[in-house]
Design an enzyme around this catalytic site. Structure first.
Site, mmCIF file in Angstrom:
data_model
loop_
_atom_site.group_PDB
_atom_site.id
_atom_site.type_symbol
_atom_site.label_atom_id
_atom_site.label_comp_id
_atom_site.label_asym_id
_atom_site.label_seq_id
_atom_site.Cartn_x
_atom_site.Cartn_y
_atom_site.Cartn_z
ATOM 1 N N HIS B 79 0.853 -1.008 0.106
ATOM 2 C CA HIS B 79 0.040 -0.145 -0.047
ATOM 3 C C HIS B 79 1.036 1.285 0.047
ATOM 4 C CE1 HIS B 79 -2.950 2.930 1.156
ATOM 5 N NE2 HIS B 79 -2.355 3.237 2.267
ATOM 6 N N ASP B 109 7.172 21.517 -26.404
ATOM 7 C CA ASP B 109 7.036 19.996 -25.610
ATOM 8 C C ASP B 109 8.177 20.112 -24.532
ATOM 9 O OD1 ASP B 109 7.261 17.012 -25.119
ATOM 10 O OD2 ASP B 109 6.244 16.877 -27.208
ATOM 11 N N TRP B 144 7.281 -0.068 4.117
ATOM 12 C CA TRP B 144 7.870 0.723 3.181
ATOM 13 C C TRP B 144 9.276 1.014 3.427
ATOM 14 C CZ3 TRP B 144 8.809 5.798 1.106
ATOM 15 C CH2 TRP B 144 8.786 6.746 1.945
ATOM 16 N N SER B 174 13.563 6.107 -13.280
ATOM 17 C CA SER B 174 12.518 6.914 -14.158
ATOM 18 C C SER B 174 12.262 8.285 -13.722
ATOM 19 C CB SER B 174 11.010 6.053 -14.070
ATOM 20 O OG SER B 174 9.926 6.836 -13.741
ATOM 21 N N SER B 175 12.065 8.274 -12.229
ATOM 22 C CA SER B 175 12.232 9.714 -11.652
ATOM 23 C C SER B 175 13.254 10.470 -11.977
ATOM 24 C CB SER B 175 11.864 9.517 -10.183
ATOM 25 O OG SER B 175 10.773 8.866 -9.787
ATOM 26 N N HIS B 258 12.967 11.553 3.542
ATOM 27 C CA HIS B 258 12.096 12.670 4.203
ATOM 28 C C HIS B 258 11.952 13.650 3.049
ATOM 29 C CE1 HIS B 258 9.864 15.180 6.637
ATOM 30 N NE2 HIS B 258 10.454 16.408 6.249
ATOM 31 N N GLU B 260 11.411 12.920 0.127
ATOM 32 C CA GLU B 260 10.329 12.272 -0.603
ATOM 33 C C GLU B 260 8.980 12.945 -0.372
ATOM 34 O OE1 GLU B 260 10.602 10.089 -2.984
ATOM 35 O OE2 GLU B 260 8.007 9.785 -3.308
ATOM 36 N N TYR B 262 8.125 15.722 0.588
ATOM 37 C CA TYR B 262 8.142 17.193 -0.236
ATOM 38 C C TYR B 262 7.967 17.004 -1.671
ATOM 39 C CZ TYR B 262 9.262 18.711 4.512
ATOM 40 O OH TYR B 262 9.144 18.829 5.879
ATOM 41 N N SER B 273 -1.618 26.641 -5.725
ATOM 42 C CA SER B 273 -1.628 27.901 -5.757
ATOM 43 C C SER B 273 -2.309 28.578 -7.221
ATOM 44 C CB SER B 273 0.028 28.228 -5.931
ATOM 45 O OG SER B 273 0.329 27.931 -4.731
ATOM 46 N N HIS B 307 14.434 12.940 12.020
ATOM 47 C CA HIS B 307 13.265 13.036 13.151
ATOM 48 C C HIS B 307 12.454 11.780 12.865
ATOM 49 C CE1 HIS B 307 11.302 15.449 9.653
ATOM 50 N NE2 HIS B 307 10.919 14.094 9.534
ATOM 51 N N HIS B 308 12.795 10.883 11.750
ATOM 52 C CA HIS B 308 12.044 9.530 11.667
ATOM 53 C C HIS B 308 12.718 8.707 12.731
ATOM 54 C CE1 HIS B 308 9.729 10.862 8.039
ATOM 55 N NE2 HIS B 308 10.671 11.544 7.720
ATOM 56 N N THR B 333 6.289 26.780 5.673
ATOM 57 C CA THR B 333 4.695 26.144 5.386
ATOM 58 C C THR B 333 3.830 27.089 5.811
ATOM 59 O OG1 THR B 333 6.127 24.254 5.880
ATOM 60 C CG2 THR B 333 3.545 24.037 5.473
ATOM 61 N N LYS B 336 3.158 29.674 3.111
ATOM 62 C CA LYS B 336 2.247 29.353 2.223
ATOM 63 C C LYS B 336 0.824 29.419 2.388
ATOM 64 C CE LYS B 336 3.678 26.932 -1.083
ATOM 65 N NZ LYS B 336 4.265 27.963 -1.934
ATOM 66 N N ARG B 455 1.337 1.123 15.018
ATOM 67 C CA ARG B 455 0.641 0.969 13.697
ATOM 68 C C ARG B 455 1.245 -0.607 13.422
ATOM 69 N NH1 ARG B 455 5.320 4.784 10.790
ATOM 70 N NH2 ARG B 455 4.210 4.101 8.699
#
Lengths: 285, 537
Positions: B79, B109, B144, B174-175, B258, B260, B262, B273, B307-308, B333, B336, B455
């Protein structure tokens, strides 16, 4: 599927009633109560610190959310295209931008002071009176009392079918950890296989149990009683089934328990070591 | 083959290839964007069904459906992977990025059309590998995060984890290719007069995201390769028994992991926006602040990863640093959020469906954002780490918020992409069901988490039942909302009324609204004149 849905709907009134009643047995310690929305009752200095800090944070955060959402609702109503057909062209306001940058910084500074204080308080072991060692295994805990002639035993979850009345499901173990209350205890963590996490919410303990490292923290339990927790790092198939169960006894009772336990687990002591060596051997091969 | 098709495009500008040549060998940014959106929709059904199944299991205490706990862990793992790598990223970056970056900056293009093709097909191959991974040898039950030693050969002996690693390698390649393409396109192919500071914020968002991808993915790739050799070739990077360190993986993984988050949410900022500005009929407030807030989030996002790992046994000083650094992210943040509100202030707000989703996004982002301030504190993490509080936080702020932004972009641009209007009533129904559903689903999980529920467990102590039950009801509502979305999609594509070039009125000032709807196969063949439409800001 239809039956399932019917069952779901039949429970809705019960849910609503229970939601109103969830304050009822507020005095339960050591584990959560039904419909609990908050941290468990703190039963150690660290847990108390976390509890108070969280209250502090929630006040600030609720304030922010309420303020922002109220403003938001006001904007959506006041500047709706019907109420305000001609949009303004303002796209800059230096003062406003400075304010909404600096005010959050100030709030964060205010938060960071108690946060860091608590962090350092929870980390160090001020003059521990005894040490206690936790060893993680797939999927049970082993415990050692290095200050009590290396008393050693395993603590395995009791299956649902074998529970005695009153014992909570998924939290009860065959041999609970017995620790003295009102004693500063150094906790040392080690693992025999993968990473686990030894967590007891009501005591403010949550620390990884990692192979090749010995992590350390401390606890002082306020009152005798049963304190429950669960493994809090995904450790494989039975991750959800290796609870932590601490039975805190008074300082006077503890030596009696140690004496009894030494007899009970006397044979255990050598065996576990042999088994552990054999296991390590097998893993190496 | 691809070469021939590409050559054809160049030779006959008005010729549109059809069938396999069009879709397999495409070098057209719009077609590739559509392919990305299609793969995201297909993956979302798979990833979404998994989460539904997980919630069904957790509706009541005790085991309901899933008695194979390895399978439960595989569901949790898959998931996460599918939603992050094959739903949100393809939809926001590959899908909307491909479609609208060239249109918005006035480019004909992407800079590297053939590379664009290979980025997409690498992703399709990655998806197949990931599905294979879940189906062989019991699947990867690692989460994950793939923490060793659990992901090592001793504890996951089959080929499942290896397939997963290869899937991530391909998705990563790919990314990276996609990111290079976006960066080069945005830096070099803007129409004359469109300076960086006149570029729409969506393009700024894609630029920042592309840089994050370019810097973060190689670190993941390095870690994955080390894990692969640990598993198969006897190295011991992460094996403490042989001098390695399991924590090294955590550092490498979160140095990618991390940024990721963002990578997922910054493109969403971009869409929100555009939509907020369009439907307030006002230029965005504090354009420069917005652009540099995104850049700041990107930069600071690289120095907060641990922090993870607050409970992993890091030194207390390291945790103090990561606590402080993480909290700093709240500042850009906040800029924004406040700028979006200031954009709406004094505006002439039309609550069309895209705007509804934008408002829903901001709500979820604020509520999920403040719990992020809690989680930034290593001391509070003693209570929250690895509980449902974390699950609730990141689903609100990153998962569901990104999905709302996807829907927002879909309703905003579907007219441009398909030339057809969406059915309004069904679209509003979709919004309300989905929005109410996700809140009923995730808000109670904060309570379960505070009460201490860990979890990634297939069963929970009976006292956690109440909020889990409510959460599962929320899932049912969300699923209903999702079904309505598919109805909307079907009705739009089969029976939608033709739409005009700019259905949103004068608030929509970006260049994509100057081309007809649906956007023709080739657009901006001559650079549009930036002085004609008002500047993007």
């Amino acid at each position: 599927m239809g039956k399932m849905l019917k069952k779901l709907f039949a429970l809705v009134p019960a849910v609503v009633l229970a939601a109103f009643a969830f304050g009822a047995n507020a005095e339960m310690i050591g584990r959560s109560r039904p419909w609990q929305m908050w941290l468990q009752k703190p039963m150690s200095p660290t847990a108390e610190g976390v509890y108070d800090f969280n209250v502090f944070l929630i006040w600030i955060e609720t304030g922010i959310v309420v303020f922002v959402m109220a403003l938001f609702a006001y904007i959506l109503i006041k500047f709706n295209s019907k109420a305000n057909p001609i949009p303004s062209k303002t796209t800059h306001n230096t003062l406003l931008e400075v304010v909404w940058t600096t005010v959050p910084i100030l709030i964060l500074v205010v938060i960071s002071v108690p946060s860091l204080k608590l962090l350092y308080f929870a980390d160090t072991t001020p003059d521990a009176e005894m040490s206690f060692k936790v060893i993680g295994n797939q999927w049970y805990w082993s415990y050692e009392y290095p200050d009590h002639d290396d008393l050693t035993f395993d603590s395995v979850m009791v299956e649902e079918a074998d529970l005695q009345p009153g014992q909570p499901r998924l939290l009860t173990v065959d041999n609970p950890v017995v620790l003295p209350a009102n004693t500063k205890i150094r906790l040392i963590m080690a693992s025999n296989d993968v990473i686990h996490n030894w967590a007891v919410p009501s005591l403010g303990i949550k620390i990884d149990v990692t192979p090749g490292r010995s992590n350390e923290t401390w606890v002082e339990i306020y009152e005798p009683g049963d304190y429950y927790g669960m493994c809090s790092e995904l450790c494989g198939v039975n991750h959800g089934f290796m609870p932590v169960h601490i039975r805190a006894v008074s300082k006077d009772e503890f030596p009696d328990w140690v004496a009894k336990a030494k007899e009970e687990f006397a044979s255990n002591n050598d065996n576990t070591n042999t088994i552990r060596l054999a296991k390590a051997d097998a893993a190496a091969r | 083959m691809a070469n021939d098709a590409a050559a054809n495009h160049d030779d006959h500008h008005d010729h549109t290839p059809t069938g396999a040549a069009r879709w397999l060998c495409s070098t057209n940014h719009k077609d590739i964007g559509t392919l990305y959106l299609a793969i995201a929709i297909i993956s979302s059904v798979v990833g979404g069904a998994m989460s539904w199944y997980i919630r069904l299991e957790l509706t009541y205490p005790g085991i309901q459906y899933i008695d194979d706990f390895q399978f439960y862990n595989v569901l949790v793992t898959a998931h996460g992977f599918i939603m992050v790598f094959f739903v949100v990223m393809p939809a926001l970056i590959g899908g909307f990025g491909n479609w609208f970056v060239p249109l918005m900056i006035g480019a004909p293009d992407m800079a590297f059309p053939r590379m664009n093709n290979i980025s997409f097909w690498l992703l399709a191959a990655a998806l197949i590998l990931l599905v294979v991974s879940a189906l062989v040898d019991g699947g990867p039950g690692t989460g994950w995060t793939v923490y060793p030693p659990l992901s090592d050969i001793n504890y996951h002996p089959g080929a499942a984890v290896d397939f997963g690693i290869l899937a991530l390698h391909l998705a990563g390649a790919s990314s990276i290719l996609g990111a290079i393409n976006l960066i080069v396109t945005i830096l070099n192919m803007r129409t004359p007069g469109m300076t960086m500071h006149r570029m729409p914020l969506f393009c700024w968002a894609m630029l920042v995201t592309a840089f994050l991808l370019l810097l973060a993915i190689p670190v993941l790739a390095g870690g994955l390769t080390m894990l692969l050799t640990d598993r198969n070739f006897g190295t011991a990077f992460f094996d403490s028994g042989a001098g390695g360190d399991p924590l090294l993986w955590q550092h490498l993984f979160w140095f990618f992991g991390h940024p990721e988050v963002y990578i997922i949410i910054i493109p969403a900022f971009g869409i929100i926006s555009q939509v907020v500005s369009t439907f307030s009929n006002k230029p965005i407030f504090g354009y420069l602040g917005m652009a540099y807030a995104m850049s700041a989030i990107g930069v600071v996002g690289f120095v907060v990863w641990a922090h993870h790992m607050f409970t992993s046994g890091l030194s207390v000083d390291a945790r103090a640093y990561f606590t402080t650094a993480t909290m700093i992210i709240a500042v850009p943040t906040g800029v924004k959020i406040f700028s979006w509100m200031a954009t709406m202030w004094g505006g002439s707000i039309k609550l069309e469906v895209p705007m509804l989703f934008a408002v829903g996004f901001i709500f979820l982002f604020v509520v999920g954002g403040v719990t992020g301030v809690t989680l930034a504190n290593s001391s509070a993490d003693l209570a929250m780490h690895d509980t449902y509080f974390v699950v609730a936080h990141f689903h609100m702020v990153m998962g569901v918020a990104a999905v709302l932004a996807m829907f927002c972009g879909f309703y905003y641009w579907i007219g441009k992409m398909s030339g057809r209007e969406y059915p309004r009533f069904l679209a509003k129904l979709h919004f309300w069901l989905f929005f109410i559903g996700v809140n009923v689903l995730f808000i109670p999980q904060h309570f379960s988490g505070l009460a201490g529920m860990p979890r990634r467990i297939p069963d929970y102590p009976d006292n956690y039942w109440g909020w889990n039950y409510v959460s599962s009801i929320g899932t049912a509502i969300t699923v209903a909302g999702t079904l309505v979305f598919f109805l909307v999609l079907w009705r739009t594509l089969t029976a939608g009324k033709p739409t005009e070039a700019n259905p949103w009125g004068e608030g929509a000032k970006t260049l994509e609204w100057t081309v007809p709807s649906p956007a023709p196969f080739h657009t901006h063949e001559y650079p549009p004149n930036m002085d004609e439409p008002a500047p993007a800001e």
